[in-house]
Design a protein around this motif. Structure first.
Motif, PDB file in Angstrom:
ATOM      1  N   ILE A  24       1.271  -1.484  -0.117  1.00  0.00           N
ATOM      2  CA  ILE A  24       0.144  -0.407   0.472  1.00  0.00           C
ATOM      3  C   ILE A  24       1.293   1.424   0.197  1.00  0.00           C
ATOM      4  O   ILE A  24       0.472   2.353  -0.494  1.00  0.00           O
ATOM      5  N   TYR A  25       1.682   1.456   0.756  1.00  0.00           N
ATOM      6  CA  TYR A  25       2.642   2.007   0.436  1.00  0.00           C
ATOM      7  C   TYR A  25       3.296   2.912  -0.019  1.00  0.00           C
ATOM      8  O   TYR A  25       3.860   3.279  -0.555  1.00  0.00           O
ATOM      9  N   GLU A 101       4.843  10.476   9.218  1.00  0.00           N
ATOM     10  CA  GLU A 101       5.379  10.692   7.688  1.00  0.00           C
ATOM     11  C   GLU A 101       4.770   9.705   6.274  1.00  0.00           C
ATOM     12  O   GLU A 101       4.419   8.646   6.941  1.00  0.00           O
ATOM     13  N   VAL A 102       4.417  10.011   5.839  1.00  0.00           N
ATOM     14  CA  VAL A 102       3.759   9.312   4.913  1.00  0.00           C
ATOM     15  C   VAL A 102       4.645   9.233   3.659  1.00  0.00           C
ATOM     16  O   VAL A 102       4.627  10.460   3.204  1.00  0.00           O
ATOM     17  N   SER A 104       4.796  10.826  -0.108  1.00  0.00           N
ATOM     18  CA  SER A 104       3.971  12.239  -0.140  1.00  0.00           C
ATOM     19  C   SER A 104       3.406  11.910  -1.786  1.00  0.00           C
ATOM     20  O   SER A 104       2.637  13.035  -1.232  1.00  0.00           O
ATOM     21  N   GLU A 105       2.843  10.834  -1.995  1.00  0.00           N
ATOM     22  CA  GLU A 105       1.959  10.929  -3.054  1.00  0.00           C
ATOM     23  C   GLU A 105       0.596  10.749  -2.647  1.00  0.00           C
ATOM     24  O   GLU A 105      -0.420  10.756  -3.234  1.00  0.00           O
ATOM     25  N   PHE A 106       0.310  10.296  -1.076  1.00  0.00           N
ATOM     26  CA  PHE A 106      -0.964   9.923  -0.528  1.00  0.00           C
ATOM     27  C   PHE A 106      -1.355  11.598  -0.523  1.00  0.00           C
ATOM     28  O   PHE A 106      -0.981  12.487   0.315  1.00  0.00           O
ATOM     29  N   SER A 107      -2.689  11.513  -0.696  1.00  0.00           N
ATOM     30  CA  SER A 107      -3.437  12.536  -0.466  1.00  0.00           C
ATOM     31  C   SER A 107      -3.708  12.566   0.883  1.00  0.00           C
ATOM     32  O   SER A 107      -4.884  11.425   1.572  1.00  0.00           O
ATOM     33  N   LEU A 108      -3.978  13.735   1.700  1.00  0.00           N
ATOM     34  CA  LEU A 108      -4.022  13.724   3.144  1.00  0.00           C
ATOM     35  C   LEU A 108      -5.350  14.248   3.078  1.00  0.00           C
ATOM     36  O   LEU A 108      -5.546  16.318   2.120  1.00  0.00           O
ATOM     37  N   LYS A 109      -6.328  15.286   3.757  1.00  0.00           N
ATOM     38  CA  LYS A 109      -6.856  15.865   4.393  1.00  0.00           C
ATOM     39  C   LYS A 109      -7.480  15.704   5.781  1.00  0.00           C
ATOM     40  O   LYS A 109      -6.678  15.023   6.737  1.00  0.00           O
ATOM     41  N   ASP A 110      -7.768  16.597   6.603  1.00  0.00           N
ATOM     42  CA  ASP A 110      -7.803  17.164   8.163  1.00  0.00           C
ATOM     43  C   ASP A 110      -9.011  16.024   8.899  1.00  0.00           C
ATOM     44  O   ASP A 110      -9.854  16.016   8.017  1.00  0.00           O
ATOM     45  N   ALA A 111      -8.773  15.525   9.853  1.00  0.00           N
ATOM     46  CA  ALA A 111      -9.857  15.019  10.259  1.00  0.00           C
ATOM     47  C   ALA A 111      -9.484  15.865  12.394  1.00  0.00           C
ATOM     48  O   ALA A 111      -9.345  17.236  11.768  1.00  0.00           O
ATOM     49  N   ASN A 112     -10.451  15.239  13.284  1.00  0.00           N
ATOM     50  CA  ASN A 112     -10.318  15.444  14.044  1.00  0.00           C
ATOM     51  C   ASN A 112      -9.888  16.534  14.644  1.00  0.00           C
ATOM     52  O   ASN A 112      -8.820  15.698  14.830  1.00  0.00           O
ATOM     53  N   HIS A 113     -10.165  17.285  15.855  1.00  0.00           N
ATOM     54  CA  HIS A 113      -8.361  17.726  16.913  1.00  0.00           C
ATOM     55  C   HIS A 113      -7.265  18.312  15.953  1.00  0.00           C
ATOM     56  O   HIS A 113      -6.247  17.134  17.234  1.00  0.00           O
ATOM     57  N   GLY A 114      -7.185  18.459  14.943  1.00  0.00           N
ATOM     58  CA  GLY A 114      -6.180  18.596  14.375  1.00  0.00           C
ATOM     59  C   GLY A 114      -5.139  18.047  14.008  1.00  0.00           C
ATOM     60  O   GLY A 114      -4.668  17.898  13.196  1.00  0.00           O
ATOM     61  N   PHE A 115      -5.196  16.530  13.889  1.00  0.00           N
ATOM     62  CA  PHE A 115      -5.030  15.246  13.191  1.00  0.00           C
ATOM     63  C   PHE A 115      -5.331  15.344  11.729  1.00  0.00           C
ATOM     64  O   PHE A 115      -6.421  15.564  10.979  1.00  0.00           O
TER      65      PHE A 115
END
Length: 247
Positions: A24-25, A101-102, A104-115
């Motif tokens: 997956i990574y 760290e993951v 850099s090709e992973f797309s990230l979005k905001d979750a709760n409490h700043g995660f």
């Protein structure tokens, strides 16, 4: 089951999930393999249940008490749970740790409490599928998973197979319906096998006094969605037919 055998099952699963996580990574722009994830999570739950029975039996024999919430701390379960959580993080089911760290090709979005959480198109659009897998994990780590300790090995293997197939078919119809708005699911044999296997499981749960199975309404809804993509004539053809499950 002997404790050493349980530990060996856990070690085998650790190696398997480590390999999945590495893949997956290295391939971040892929959909989850729902069959594989369901199978691994259910086997994780089964191993936790086997540990629980072994430890409870030993401690009760000594006149001691132990909490179900302590099971996940036993033996090699902490190492296994670390890999399971990593798989869930890499597929966007649970948030990353702060500053984790993951690729850099992973797309990230905001979750709760700043995660932050990895953005999974499939799980973002299919809350029931996400809830189903997260419920397996929760039941496993809290000592509430129903595995072969309760159902026996053969029945548990059937349960794992049918639930994994439902999850896989759900992913498949979602993928295909994105490509073709007129897509319909037409695999009569596969549908009959899963439909009748699911009904048999529900009867088996009742027989064993199991009043909550992982996913609950979520996996029921996933199966209903599969039915919605099936041709009406296929449903009519199957109405009076049954499938005798065999693996």
């Amino acid at each position: 089951m002997d404790r050493k055998d349980i530990e060996w099952k856990a070690e085998e699963l650790i190696v398997r999930v480590e390999g999945i996580n590495q893949w997956i990574y290295e391939n971040p722009k892929t959909d989850p393999n729902m069959y594989e994830m369901t199978e691994c999570l259910m086997e994780f739950g089964n191993i936790c249940a086997l540990y629980k029975k072994s430890i409870f039996d030993e401690e009760l024999a000594k006149g001691n008490k132990i909490s179900e919430y302590d099971i996940i701390k036993m033996g090699n379960l902490p190492r296994l749970e670390t890999q399971i959580r990593k798989m869930m993080k890499l597929r966007g089911l649970i948030p990353l740790n702060r500053n984790e760290e993951v690729n850099s090709e992973f797309s990230l979005k905001d979750a709760n409490h700043g995660f932050e959480i990895i953005d999974s198109e499939y799980f973002s659009q299919n809350k029931d599928a996400a809830d189903f897998l997260k419920d397996i994990h929760y039941l496993a780590i809290t000592g509430g998973f129903t595995g072969e300790d309760t159902l026996g090995k053969e029945n548990f293997e059937e349960k794992k197979y049918i639930f994994s197939k439902i999850a896989a078919i759900h992913l498949y119809v979602w993928q295909e319906s994105k490509k073709d708005l007129n897509f319909s699911y037409e695999n009569v044999g596969e549908y009959r096998q899963v439909r009748d296997g699911f009904e048999r499981l529900k009867g088996m749960f009742e027989e064993y006094g199991v009043y909550h199975y992982e996913g609950g309404d979520s996996i029921d809804k996933m199966f209903e969605e599969v039915k919605q993509y099936s041709k009406p004539q296929m449903m009519e053809e199957l109405d009076n037919n049954t499938y005798n499950f065999s693996m």
